[in-house]
Scaffold this motif. Structure first.
Motif: not given
Lengths: 531, 316
Positions: B167-171, B203-208, B212-222, B263-265
């Motif tokens: 998204l940016t140089d850092e994110v 996620l293994a492809k992420l530098k940090s 990162a911003v995680f765009t995961l369609h399904v929300p976390p449980y509970n 950072m955010v999901a």
């Protein structure tokens, strides 16, 4: 036949239907407390010439358009939040918020009021009934204590805390409890009606004197009542339409609220049929019950008896507190189980508003928080209980505060808060209904209620009728000598006005605070032009 | 010092053209750097307009519609699209054929949905090219596999499902459109262990991951943002007029968020559970969905460098 073709996808399930909406709203309307109010206040001489049946029927007709407005809005926008959603989209978010704020503040108040009813009308009567049955003066005295401000406030506080704990452990637990209690309360009401039907004024008078004599110490309590009233004793007067219209305030306290399911609209899919049947259906069903129970109560005791009982100051004849129709029904029998069923079922009715008002308040607080109009903390859901802990605690604490205010300040021991809900919320929602088909043309046309008569949207027509109906109800409140709100005693007008205006102040103050933190509240609601 | 980066995220528009057009316009409207549509893009229903020789008939939203002219027919088609359905003009014979033949019907639905998706991509390209606003769209569990290819062919719309992007140089942003299993056997579902392994691969492809911003369609449980109506035999459970809700989010998603603390999901999937949830340092957001009324629910997320500086839920 023109058949559409569905893809394999999620979400095609049935949800809460018309029956569920109906049950939820009937629960909220509270038939028994409606009848209790009607007989405590309508025949007592404050409305000479009043006809209880006509007043109830007229009230039903007057509030039906409002019920239909909410039902149609819920069909067009099947979302939880009631007028917060409807008015925001039909007019401006500011007005939607103010309508919601106004309703919610009075909802906090009406968390406290029904909690007070449990002690004031429910447990007090139950203890007195049992005291008479068992010949126990101590139980009768306990009954009197529950009707005092301290007894009322303490009982109500415990009740609110219990419900807060129940809600913290999940709405599901409440639903399980409420389903059972609602059945018991409904069966009890039916048994009460049958007991009343079995008696005539002559036999009822003898039974009442026998019952009341055990704690008033008078052989003929009713005679003591009429003697005490003297020339103020109630006598039947010729029918008076104006007084009958003014007295609509009492059936309105329950019939005006067939709209509870609007606040859980997001849970009701196939909303068109469910809400269109559930809301007005619950109103008409409850209205018929009010008429039936009124009939059997009048059949058993007669208008003058009920009027004089309501008119007399209870302490003047050692009554302690005025018996409701339920206690009168219990006085007609010597069967302890029947006394228990009548007393317990009525006690279960007394606070029925409370949990639904807690639910409405917490949902509205959540909606505001998500839109940046309340602290984000309020919207947090507890992981263990899956409930909005902070919102429930805030609602309970405010409800307890209002409970004590109601118990100790007679200014607030009235029905004047309903005036605010009529003017500050239902009237604004009616205006929203008038303009919605024009301001949200696409949404209206795409809705299942895009009906027209002679080219005019039915929703707009109902909006006009609803606004007129609410104006009539507001007029009745202002002319009702027992509503606690009038131009001659304007304090509660100022309070109602203050609650309404504070919504505007809160909105703009929050907007300013959020702007300083770089958040533009207007963006939360601003519609992006699609073209 | 880097400038604030504003991202607009929405999800679950389910074929509503009105919501899609609002989404495309959201970049300029909110002055956002990027638009992210996080899955469940496709609608659920094809609505036939039956051609009866210069007269077209359709039935949707519980009502009958009749067009007497091609212009009226086009207006009904637009109305159908705006409400999240797909219009298709059929002869009575074709309609009967598709009604009776499941294979032919499925093929026709896929064809109509794909054409509509390509049309949307065309609109996005037309409105966003040269604006500097990046547009990310990925499929969700309700979207069929052929959608990916259509999305990948665009030079304006970016589809990074199953991968990451800068998204940016850092994110960076990691994207997963799959959900855990549902009672509906939708096109993209996985059992929790497989889903967790799949996300781990991404996620293994992420530098940090922490930045990162995680765009995961399904929300976390509970988490409260995953509460959906409880089902019994395909029917929603109600008590006392209330729908009984229960958590249906993914334990796999929750595990990876707890493990990597991004950072955010950003999530979707559960329309009725609009809200936010803090898991450790991670802010999880589900903006919910009201596509059926043409209301685009979304969230504006702003970060500066690798620090989340604000978020705002919106309903456009």
């Amino acid at each position: 036949m023109n058949v559409n073709f569905a893809r394999k996808a999620t979400g095609l399930v049935r949800q809460a239907g018309a029956k569920d909406v109906f049950v939820y709203n009937v629960n909220f309307i509270n038939i028994a407390i409606g009848v209790a109010f009607m007989f405590l206040f309508m025949p007592n001489g404050s409305y000479p010439g009043v006809n209880i049946y006509i007043s109830t029927i007229l009230c039903t007709i007057v509030v039906l358009p409002t019920s239909l407005v909410y039902a149609m809005f819920a069909s067009a926008m099947p979302r939880s939040g009631g007028e917060y959603v409807y008015v925001s989209r039909a007019t401006k978010p500011l007005f939607g918020f103010v309508a919601s704020w106004n309703y919610t503040i009075w909802c906090f108040f009406y968390i406290g009021v029904p909690a007070a009813f449990l002690g004031k009308y429910g447990i007090s009567a139950l203890f007195r009934e049992l005291g008479v049955s068992f010949g126990s003066t101590a139980m009768t005295n306990w009954g009197n204590w529950f009707s005092t401000p301290l007894g009322t406030a303490l009982t109500g506080t415990v009740l609110i805390i219990i419900f807060a704990i129940v809600f913290i452990y999940g709405v599901s637990l409440y639903m399980r409890i409420q389903n059972v209690l609602f059945v018991i309360a409904s069966i009890g009401l039916a048994i009460t009606a049958v007991e009343l039907l079995r008696h005539t004024p002559a036999s009822s008078l003898a039974a009442f004197n026998h019952y009341a004599g055990t704690f008033t110490g008078k052989a003929d309590t009713y005679k003591a009542i009429t003697t005490n009233l003297g020339s103020n004793a109630v006598t039947p007067a010729p029918f008076d339409l104006k007084q009958t219209l003014i007295a609509m305030t009492w059936p309105f306290t329950v019939l005006g609220f067939s709209i509870a399911s609007a606040y859980i609209g997001g849970e009701i899919k196939g909303a068109n049929r469910s809400q269109m049947i559930g809301m007005p259906g619950s109103l008409i069903y409850s209205s018929i019950w009010l008429l039936l129970v009124s009939f059997v109560t009048l059949h058993a005791f007669g208008f003058s008896f009920l009027g004089n009982l309501g008119a007399v100051t209870p302490g003047n004849v050692n009554l302690g507190f005025t018996p409701t129709f339920s206690e009168l029904a219990a006085s007609l029998t010597h069967h302890i189980w029947l006394v228990l069923i009548i007393g317990v079922s009525f006690a279960l009715w007394t606070y029925a508003w409370l949990p639904i008002y807690i639910l409405t308040c917490t949902r509205n607080l959540l909606a505001w928080a998500l839109d940046g109009l309340a602290p984000a903390k309020i919207a947090e859901v507890n992981e263990r209980t899956h409930s909005p802990l902070t919102a429930i605690v805030v609602s309970a604490v405010l409800g307890i505060g209002f409970l004590w205010l109601y118990a100790y300040d007679s200014t607030f021991s009235t029905i004047s808060g309903f005036f605010g809900q009529v003017c500050g919320t239902f009237f604004i929602t009616s205006i929203g209904a008038i303009v919605f088909p024009y301001t949200q043309k696409d949404m209206f046309e795409g809705s299942p209620v895009a009906w027209r008569v002679a080219g005019v949207p039915v929703l707009s027509i109902l909006g006009v009728l609803s606004a007129c109906g609410m104006a009539l109800i507001a007029w009745a409140f202002l002319h009702d000598p027992q509503s606690g709100i009038s131009f001659s005693q304007p304090f509660m007008i100022y309070v109602n006005l203050g609650v309404f205006v504070s919504g505007f102040i809160y909105f703009y103050a929050t907007k300013l605070i959020q702007a300083r933190q770089g958040v533009d509240i207007d963006l939360a609601f601003a519609e992006i032009p699609p073209e | 010092m880097s400038a604030p980066y504003k991202l607009f995220y929405a999800s679950d528009i389910h074929g509503s053209e009105k919501c899609f057009l609002k989404f495309i316009n959201a970049g300029k409207f909110y002055k956002a750097n990027a638009l992210v549509l996080g899955g469940d893009i496709c609608g659920k229903m094809v609505v036939p307009l039956i051609d009866r020789g210069g007269r077209w008939e359709a039935r949707f939203l519980g009502r009958d519609f009749v067009a007497q002219t091609p212009a009226e027919c086009a207006e009904i088609e637009k109305n159908i699209r705006m409400n999240g359905f797909y219009p298709v003009i059929l002869s009575p014979e074709e309609h009967a054929h598709f009604h009776e033949n499941e294979a032919a019907r499925t093929e026709m639905i896929d064809r109509v949905v794909l054409a509509a998706m390509k049309r949307w991509i065309g609109i996005a390209e037309e409105r966003l090219r040269g604006t500097g606003i990046r547009c990310f769209m990925n499929a969700g569990n309700d979207d069929d596999g052929y959608i990916d290819e259509a999305l990948r062919q665009s030079d304006v719309v970016e589809n990074h499902d199953g991968g990451v992007t800068d998204l940016t140089d850092e994110v960076q942003m990691a994207v997963c459109g799959y959900s855990n299993t549902t009672p509906f056997d939708s096109p993209r579902e996985m059992a929790e262990p497989q889903l967790e392994a799949h996300i781990e691969t991404i996620l293994a492809k992420l530098k940090s991951p922490r930045d990162a911003v995680f765009t995961l369609h399904v929300p976390p449980y509970n988490t409260g943002i995953d509460a959906a109506p409880m089902l019994e035999n395909g029917k929603v459970v109600t008590r006392g007029g209330h729908t009984v809700m229960n958590p249906v989010g993914s334990t796999a998603v929750r595990n990876v968020i707890e493990r990597y603390q991004p950072m955010v999901a950003l999530h979707g999937h559960i329309h009725e559970s609009r809200g936010t949830k803090q898991i450790g340092r991670t802010l999880c957001i589900n903006p919910g969905s009201e596509y059926s009324e043409g209301v685009l629910r979304g969230v504006l997320v702003t970060f500066k460098g690798t620090k989340l500086v604000g978020h705002q839920l919106v309903q456009a």
